[in-house]
Design a protein around this motif. Structure first.
Motif, PDB file in Angstrom:
ATOM      1  N   ILE A  12       0.834  -1.193   0.000  1.00 13.49           N
ATOM      2  CA  ILE A  12       0.000   0.000   0.000  1.00 13.49           C
ATOM      3  C   ILE A  12       0.873   1.250   0.000  1.00 13.49           C
ATOM      4  N   ILE A  13       0.568   2.182  -0.914  1.00 14.00           N
ATOM      5  CA  ILE A  13       1.238   3.484  -0.941  1.00 14.00           C
ATOM      6  C   ILE A  13       0.167   4.567  -1.016  1.00 14.00           C
ATOM      7  N   GLN A  14       0.516   5.731  -0.550  1.00 15.05           N
ATOM      8  CA  GLN A  14      -0.434   6.842  -0.538  1.00 15.05           C
ATOM      9  C   GLN A  14      -0.302   7.662  -1.811  1.00 15.05           C
ATOM     10  N   SER A  15      -1.441   7.946  -2.408  1.00 19.16           N
ATOM     11  CA  SER A  15      -1.456   8.740  -3.637  1.00 19.16           C
ATOM     12  C   SER A  15      -2.431   9.897  -3.467  1.00 19.16           C
ATOM     13  N   GLN A  16      -2.545  10.725  -4.480  1.00 21.14           N
ATOM     14  CA  GLN A  16      -3.464  11.859  -4.411  1.00 21.14           C
ATOM     15  C   GLN A  16      -4.909  11.417  -4.298  1.00 21.14           C
ATOM     16  N   ASP A  17      -5.220  10.257  -4.870  1.00 21.90           N
ATOM     17  CA  ASP A  17      -6.597   9.773  -4.850  1.00 21.90           C
ATOM     18  C   ASP A  17      -6.900   8.881  -3.639  1.00 21.90           C
ATOM     19  N   GLY A  18      -5.917   8.706  -2.743  1.00 26.97           N
ATOM     20  CA  GLY A  18      -6.123   7.835  -1.595  1.00 26.97           C
ATOM     21  C   GLY A  18      -5.029   6.785  -1.521  1.00 26.97           C
ATOM     22  N   VAL A  56       3.254  -5.351  -5.941  1.00 25.66           N
ATOM     23  CA  VAL A  56       4.646  -5.055  -5.598  1.00 25.66           C
ATOM     24  C   VAL A  56       4.717  -4.637  -4.136  1.00 25.66           C
ATOM     25  N   VAL A  57       5.576  -5.304  -3.362  1.00 31.74           N
ATOM     26  CA  VAL A  57       5.713  -4.992  -1.941  1.00 31.74           C
ATOM     27  C   VAL A  57       7.068  -4.386  -1.604  1.00 31.74           C
ATOM     28  N   ARG A  58       8.012  -4.436  -2.517  1.00 36.66           N
ATOM     29  CA  ARG A  58       9.313  -3.830  -2.291  1.00 36.66           C
ATOM     30  C   ARG A  58       9.809  -3.221  -3.591  1.00 36.66           C
ATOM     31  N   GLY A  59      10.249  -1.974  -3.528  1.00 35.65           N
ATOM     32  CA  GLY A  59      10.680  -1.265  -4.720  1.00 35.65           C
ATOM     33  C   GLY A  59       9.570  -0.475  -5.369  1.00 35.65           C
ATOM     34  N   ASN A  60       8.381  -0.427  -4.729  1.00 41.00           N
ATOM     35  CA  ASN A  60       7.251   0.265  -5.347  1.00 41.00           C
ATOM     36  C   ASN A  60       7.308   1.779  -5.163  1.00 41.00           C
ATOM     37  N   GLU A  61       8.197   2.288  -4.264  1.00 43.31           N
ATOM     38  CA  GLU A  61       8.253   3.745  -4.050  1.00 43.31           C
ATOM     39  C   GLU A  61       8.787   4.483  -5.269  1.00 43.31           C
ATOM     40  N   ARG A  62       9.617   3.820  -6.087  1.00 44.46           N
ATOM     41  CA  ARG A  62      10.274   4.499  -7.224  1.00 44.46           C
ATOM     42  C   ARG A  62       9.654   4.142  -8.566  1.00 44.46           C
ATOM     43  N   LEU A  63       8.565   3.400  -8.565  1.00 41.38           N
ATOM     44  CA  LEU A  63       7.978   2.958  -9.838  1.00 41.38           C
ATOM     45  C   LEU A  63       7.144   4.050 -10.488  1.00 41.38           C
ATOM     46  N   ARG A  64       7.106   3.971 -11.824  1.00 42.30           N
ATOM     47  CA  ARG A  64       6.235   4.840 -12.608  1.00 42.30           C
ATOM     48  C   ARG A  64       5.147   3.990 -13.253  1.00 42.30           C
ATOM     49  N   PRO A  65       3.970   4.543 -13.469  1.00 39.79           N
ATOM     50  CA  PRO A  65       2.920   3.772 -14.139  1.00 39.79           C
ATOM     51  C   PRO A  65       3.394   3.248 -15.489  1.00 39.79           C
ATOM     52  N   GLY A  66       3.233   1.966 -15.713  1.00 45.28           N
ATOM     53  CA  GLY A  66       3.617   1.348 -16.970  1.00 45.28           C
ATOM     54  C   GLY A  66       5.060   0.944 -17.046  1.00 45.28           C
ATOM     55  N   GLN A  67       5.853   1.187 -15.997  1.00 46.85           N
ATOM     56  CA  GLN A  67       7.267   0.843 -16.024  1.00 46.85           C
ATOM     57  C   GLN A  67       7.446  -0.662 -15.980  1.00 46.85           C
ATOM     58  N   GLU A  68       8.395  -1.159 -16.779  1.00 43.77           N
ATOM     59  CA  GLU A  68       8.686  -2.579 -16.773  1.00 43.77           C
ATOM     60  C   GLU A  68       9.366  -2.968 -15.464  1.00 43.77           C
ATOM     61  N   ILE A  69       8.983  -4.145 -14.948  1.00 39.06           N
ATOM     62  CA  ILE A  69       9.548  -4.611 -13.682  1.00 39.06           C
ATOM     63  C   ILE A  69      10.050  -6.038 -13.840  1.00 39.06           C
ATOM     64  N   ALA A  70      10.990  -6.394 -12.962  1.00 37.29           N
ATOM     65  CA  ALA A  70      11.559  -7.743 -12.962  1.00 37.29           C
ATOM     66  C   ALA A  70      11.471  -8.289 -11.533  1.00 37.29           C
ATOM     67  N   PRO A  71      10.356  -8.972 -11.181  1.00 35.86           N
ATOM     68  CA  PRO A  71      10.227  -9.532  -9.823  1.00 35.86           C
ATOM     69  C   PRO A  71      11.322 -10.555  -9.554  1.00 35.86           C
ATOM     70  N   SER A  72      11.870 -10.515  -8.343  1.00 38.26           N
ATOM     71  CA  SER A  72      12.919 -11.481  -7.970  1.00 38.26           C
ATOM     72  C   SER A  72      12.252 -12.714  -7.374  1.00 38.26           C
ATOM     73  N   GLY A  73      12.260 -13.800  -8.136  1.00 33.08           N
ATOM     74  CA  GLY A  73      11.665 -15.046  -7.672  1.00 33.08           C
ATOM     75  C   GLY A  73      10.160 -15.046  -7.867  1.00 33.08           C
ATOM     76  N   PRO A  74       9.524 -16.210  -7.631  1.00 36.32           N
ATOM     77  CA  PRO A  74       8.063 -16.307  -7.783  1.00 36.32           C
ATOM     78  C   PRO A  74       7.368 -15.477  -6.716  1.00 36.32           C
ATOM     79  N   PRO A  75       6.180 -14.946  -7.024  1.00 34.34           N
ATOM     80  CA  PRO A  75       5.450 -14.129  -6.036  1.00 34.34           C
ATOM     81  C   PRO A  75       5.072 -14.965  -4.820  1.00 34.34           C
ATOM     82  N   GLN A  76       5.239 -14.365  -3.627  1.00 32.10           N
ATOM     83  CA  GLN A  76       4.892 -15.057  -2.397  1.00 32.10           C
ATOM     84  C   GLN A  76       3.435 -14.797  -2.058  1.00 32.10           C
TER      85      GLN A  76
END
Length: 388
Positions: free
Chosen positions: A300-306, A345-365
């Protein structure tokens, strides 16, 4: 100067593609799955560890303590010796009682012979009286002797019963000259010493059954209806130890000043360093269990819409606005915005941009399933726990 300027232009021209390439690389993140857990709302209630079984073991007979093998803190098993009395006098009393039984038994034999002789004399007198051989006075005398012999036999039999009872009492005193533990326990107190006179009924030692410890908590009366027999409840001791409890009984009393009712919880599983008198905090359920969609709090992160989260959609971080409900220790209930199985995303989500490509480390827990109790507060608790 012109040569140096041209050199810097060439360096910048070559570096720009490298910078663009670095920005386009997928961001390394850690993800978890959104899950559905069965849980209920809880309220924190203070409780105290109490003894389910504590006994002040008393002596059944009196005497001088000859042997006291236990000390405070010792663990004893059922029938272990707590104290032994001097039995010299008890042995004498037993021998005397056995002799009294023998005397009484002999008296019964004598009286039986006398009764037999008196009965035969009376029957013979009856026959002779029918032939007018003896007088009526002689017959009555034989009848009186017969009745007296019968009474003597009854007296002898009663004396034998009394002596047998005395023998049983002597054996009882001798057998109970050894005070034994009535159950497996820990010795809390030793109340006698070698050489001390122990009166019948006096306390020898105090035992506590550590396998029968319970938690007593005063639960608000309005929440008592949500408790179910054998329902698992989590409690935390004052030193941070987590224990599992089962609701055993709701006592039929209520404290008018606090509007609470005492409830007994049985300890389930390992008790560890739990001690009588220790305080614990119980997460007492205040509602029936229900299914809830759960998202890890780190997503969970805080945005302008909640509140919002980043969801992994085909390798890209896509934002989702969510509505959260009650708070758990490490997660939140999701009212809307997510579905079961979504990868957030539970780690590294503070620096993400909408639509940015991501590479999760390992299978999702998967989100932890052992956090099965929802708190009473929702958005207020979320504001203080969620990273913004």
């Amino acid at each position: 100067m012109q040569l140096w300027s041209r050199t810097w232009v060439v360096i910048l021209f070559l570096a720009i593609p490298q910078l663009s390439l670095a920005q386009e690389q997928p961001a390394g993140v850690l993800t978890e799955r959104v899950t559905v857990n069965v849980m209920s709302e809880t309220v924190a209630v203070f409780g105290e560890v109490v003894a389910g079984r504590e006994s002040a073991v008393a002596a059944r007979v009196g005497g001088i303590a000859e042997f006291v093998p236990v000390q405070v803190g010792d663990r004893v098993n059922q029938d272990d010796v707590l104290a032994r009395l001097d039995v010299e006098l008890l042995d004498i009393e037993l021998a005397q009682a056995e002799a009294e039984v023998a005397i009484a038994d002999a008296g019964v034999a004598v009286s039986a012979a006398q009764l037999d002789r008196a009965e035969k004399a009376f029957r013979r007198a009856e026959t002779l009286r029918g032939n007018s051989t003896i007088s009526q006075a002689q017959l009555e005398e034989r009848e009186s002797d017969f009745a007296e012999a019968r009474g003597s036999q009854q007296e002898a039999e009663a004396r034998l019963k009394a002596s047998q009872t005395a023998l049983d009492q002597a054996r009882y005193r001798l057998n109970n000259a050894i005070v034994r533990a009535p159950f497996d326990a820990v010795v809390l107190e030793v109340s006698t010493e070698v050489g001390q006179f122990i009166a019948p009924g006096s306390r020898v030692a105090t035992l506590i059954d550590t396998s029968a410890l319970e938690i007593e908590a005063n639960v608000p009366a309005r929440f008592v209806g949500a408790l179910q027999p054998d329902e698992l409840v989590t409690a935390t001791t004052d030193i941070g130890q987590v224990v599992s409890l089962k609701m055993r009984a709701i006592l039929p009393t209520e404290f008018s000043a606090t509007r609470t009712r005492p409830v007994r919880f049985a300890l389930s599983g390992e008790t560890g360093a739990i001690a009588v008198g220790q305080t614990v905090t119980l997460d007492v359920p205040v509602s029936q269990s229900r299914e809830a969609l759960v998202v890890p709090k780190d997503a969970i992160i805080q945005s302008q819409d909640g509140w919002s989260v980043f969801v992994n959609e085909n390798g890209k971080a896509m934002p989702r606005t969510v509505q959260i409900g009650a708070a758990l220790n490490n997660a939140f209930e999701v009212i809307s915005g997510l579905s079961e199985g979504d990868e957030v995303v539970v780690r590294g989500n503070e620096r993400l941009r909408p639509g940015q490509e991501i590479a999760p480390s390992g299978p999702p827990q998967a989100a932890p399933e052992d956090e099965g109790r929802l708190g009473n507060s929702a958005d207020a608790a979320a504001t203080s726990e969620i990273k913004g």
